[in-house]
Structure formats: C-alpha cells, structure tokens
Design a protein around this motif. Structure first.
Motif, PDB file in Angstrom:
ATOM      1  N   MET A   1       0.842  -1.198   0.000  1.00 20.50           N
ATOM      2  CA  MET A   1       0.000   0.000   0.000  1.00 20.50           C
ATOM      3  C   MET A   1       0.876   1.247   0.000  1.00 20.50           C
ATOM      4  O   MET A   1       1.822   1.350   0.776  1.00 20.50           O
ATOM      5  CB  MET A   1      -0.885   0.014   1.253  1.00 20.50           C
ATOM      6  N   LYS A   2       0.561   2.190  -0.882  1.00 22.00           N
ATOM      7  CA  LYS A   2       1.308   3.442  -0.945  1.00 22.00           C
ATOM      8  C   LYS A   2       0.441   4.565  -0.395  1.00 22.00           C
ATOM      9  O   LYS A   2      -0.631   4.845  -0.923  1.00 22.00           O
ATOM     10  CB  LYS A   2       1.722   3.739  -2.388  1.00 22.00           C
ATOM     11  N   LEU A   3       0.907   5.185   0.670  1.00 19.46           N
ATOM     12  CA  LEU A   3       0.177   6.298   1.262  1.00 19.46           C
ATOM     13  C   LEU A   3       0.519   7.595   0.546  1.00 19.46           C
ATOM     14  O   LEU A   3       1.606   7.748  -0.010  1.00 19.46           O
ATOM     15  CB  LEU A   3       0.538   6.442   2.744  1.00 19.46           C
ATOM     16  N   THR A   4      -0.401   8.554   0.596  1.00 16.91           N
ATOM     17  CA  THR A   4      -0.093   9.898   0.114  1.00 16.91           C
ATOM     18  C   THR A   4       0.945  10.517   1.048  1.00 16.91           C
ATOM     19  O   THR A   4       1.160  10.041   2.173  1.00 16.91           O
ATOM     20  CB  THR A   4      -1.348  10.781   0.103  1.00 16.91           C
ATOM     21  N   ASP A   5       1.577  11.592   0.598  1.00 18.24           N
ATOM     22  CA  ASP A   5       2.613  12.233   1.420  1.00 18.24           C
ATOM     23  C   ASP A   5       2.063  12.693   2.765  1.00 18.24           C
ATOM     24  O   ASP A   5       2.739  12.589   3.794  1.00 18.24           O
ATOM     25  CB  ASP A   5       3.210  13.427   0.670  1.00 18.24           C
ATOM     26  N   ARG A   6       0.840  13.202   2.765  1.00 18.83           N
ATOM     27  CA  ARG A   6       0.231  13.677   4.016  1.00 18.83           C
ATOM     28  C   ARG A   6       0.039  12.517   4.991  1.00 18.83           C
ATOM     29  O   ARG A   6       0.431  12.596   6.164  1.00 18.83           O
ATOM     30  CB  ARG A   6      -1.112  14.355   3.714  1.00 18.83           C
ATOM     31  N   LEU A   7      -0.554  11.439   4.514  1.00 21.41           N
ATOM     32  CA  LEU A   7      -0.802  10.288   5.387  1.00 21.41           C
ATOM     33  C   LEU A   7       0.500   9.620   5.820  1.00 21.41           C
ATOM     34  O   LEU A   7       0.622   9.155   6.960  1.00 21.41           O
ATOM     35  CB  LEU A   7      -1.713   9.279   4.686  1.00 21.41           C
ATOM     36  N   LEU A   8       1.476   9.591   4.920  1.00 22.89           N
ATOM     37  CA  LEU A   8       2.766   8.980   5.253  1.00 22.89           C
ATOM     38  C   LEU A   8       3.464   9.758   6.370  1.00 22.89           C
ATOM     39  O   LEU A   8       4.053   9.161   7.284  1.00 22.89           O
ATOM     40  CB  LEU A   8       3.650   8.933   4.011  1.00 22.89           C
ATOM     41  N   LYS A   9       3.374  11.084   6.314  1.00 19.76           N
ATOM     42  CA  LYS A   9       3.991  11.905   7.360  1.00 19.76           C
ATOM     43  C   LYS A   9       3.301  11.672   8.696  1.00 19.76           C
ATOM     44  O   LYS A   9       3.962  11.544   9.739  1.00 19.76           O
ATOM     45  CB  LYS A   9       3.922  13.385   6.983  1.00 19.76           C
ATOM     46  N   ILE A  10       1.975  11.604   8.678  1.00 20.89           N
ATOM     47  CA  ILE A  10       1.234  11.332   9.916  1.00 20.89           C
ATOM     48  C   ILE A  10       1.650   9.975  10.481  1.00 20.89           C
ATOM     49  O   ILE A  10       1.935   9.838  11.676  1.00 20.89           O
ATOM     50  CB  ILE A  10      -0.285  11.374   9.654  1.00 20.89           C
ATOM     51  N   ALA A  11       1.716   8.972   9.620  1.00 22.14           N
ATOM     52  CA  ALA A  11       2.094   7.621  10.056  1.00 22.14           C
ATOM     53  C   ALA A  11       3.492   7.607  10.664  1.00 22.14           C
ATOM     54  O   ALA A  11       3.751   6.884  11.633  1.00 22.14           O
ATOM     55  CB  ALA A  11       2.013   6.650   8.878  1.00 22.14           C
ATOM     56  N   SER A  12       4.391   8.417  10.120  1.00 18.00           N
ATOM     57  CA  SER A  12       5.781   8.432  10.600  1.00 18.00           C
ATOM     58  C   SER A  12       5.896   8.976  12.019  1.00 18.00           C
ATOM     59  O   SER A  12       6.909   8.757  12.691  1.00 18.00           O
ATOM     60  CB  SER A  12       6.656   9.268   9.658  1.00 18.00           C
TER      61      SER A  12
END
Length: 230
Positions: A1-12
C-alpha cells in the motif's frame, strides 16, 4: 500500500510498538499501513459514518488484519475508553471540530500519551484551544501534497495553566519556527499572499468596520514579514 505524502507523514509520527486509534479513519489506510509495517501492536478504527467504516473493514479484511483491529461506529473519541490506546490520530477534519472532539471525551484526551492532529481548516483555532486548555505542543510539521501545505500538530495533555501567546503563533506554530521546518518560508509567504489578496479586495471600500479589518490585516502581514526575515 502506498500512502499519500500527508498520510505517510502522519504515520511516521506514531511511535513503535504502540496501540493507536485512528479517528475519522475513512478507509483505514494509516493503521493498515502501520500494522503491515509491524510498527504498532493494535488499532481501533473509528468513524461517525457507516460507509467509511465499511470501507475500512474491507481494507482490513483484504490485508488479513482482523485480529489486530477493532472497528467502531461513533463520534470522535467517544468510541474510546481510558487506557485502551496509547496514541490517537485525528486527521482530515477542521480545527474547530477537533476541538469539540477533544472536549467531548476529556478523560480519554487527557490520559493519552500522544495526540497527532492534522486540521484541514482553522489550525489557528486548534492551537489556541490547546494552549488555553492545558495541552503541551510537542512538535509540529508541514507536509506538501500536490499544491497544498498541511499542518500536523503533535501534543499531549499536561494540565498546564492557560497560556496567552502572540496571536501570530496561533497561525505559525512555534515548533515550526524552532525546528526551522524546510517548508516554513513557503508557508509564511503563502499566508502573506492570502492576507494581501483579502486586503486588495477592500480597496475602494469605506466604513469603520472596513478600516478595522484593514488595520488587522496590515498588522498580521507585518508580523508574518517579521517572521520571514528572522
């Protein structure tokens, strides 16, 4: 699954090995991603609407994560009990709505190790609420997705006395400045443009209300320029 940049930053920003809640989960992309990465133990996915929660259920099932997820229908953090999770994500909502969700279940909001908040509108209202209601802002980040900059606020409740700060720091978070966020100058410049455009629309208009608004806008633009030139 590839997250959008916004969601990826939140996940990090989620700490390893934690139990999390994703409020307003929509498709459940963040918790599913984190579980697949073995970064978290368990996730509660909450949404006020049946449709998004069903989308999340399908995503969880597709990834065979049913034993690590609890899906709950309900409003905000009212679906949670004390000490069920360590960290809570509330993303993709307006700042005023996030304020209301935190007020609606203070027992949970006040005992959670960390809140990761990503307001889509009115971030200044959210910061004001946090400063005036005992929360400590631990960190802040900007992330660019397509043509928009998003703000992410990491905080926790510490029972602090209400704090009054310069209003400009409700708009431009102090942690963004302290961290010298790579997108900070772009963010401030965009704020200046927005306020200048509003000011331009007042040209040729008269009245005390207009003059007051013009003075407020000019003061804000000056404060933003001061931050830009520091």
């Amino acid at each position: 699954m590839k997250l959008t940049d916004r969601l990826l930053k939140i996940a990090s920003l989620v700490d390893n090995g934690k139990r999390i809640a994703d409020i307003g989960t929509d498709h459940g992309y963040i918790p599913v991603y984190l579980l697949n990465q073995n970064k978290i133990q368990y996730a509660i996915l909450g949404d006020v609407n049946k449709g998004p929660l069903e989308n999340a259920r399908k995503e969880v099932t597709r990834n065979k994560l049913q034993d690590k997820v609890d899906l709950r229908l309900g409003s905000g953090i009212e679906v949670l009990k004390e000490n069920e999770v360590d960290e809570i994500i509330i993303a993709g909502m307006g700042g005023m709505l996030i304020n209301n969700l935190l007020k609606a279940n203070e027992k949970v909001a006040h005992t959670t190790e960390k809140l990761i908040l990503q307001p889509m509108q009115a971030p200044e209202e959210l910061r004001m609420f946090l400063y005036q209601n005992g929360y400590k802002i631990l960190d802040e980040h900007l992330v660019r997705e397509e043509h928009r900059l998003y703000e992410i606020i990491v905080c926790k409740y510490e029972g602090l006395e209400p704090q009054e700060i310069d209003p400009i720091y409700y708009e431009i978070g102090l942690k963004l400045i302290e961290n010298n966020d790579p997108l900070l100058n772009d963010f401030i410049e965009n704020k200046i443009r927005i306020n200048q455009n509003v000011l331009k629309k007042l040209e040729g208009k008269e009245g005390q209300g207009i003059e007051d608004k013009r003075a407020t806008l000019n003061k804000k633009i000056d404060a933003l320029n001061d931050l830009l030139n520091k």
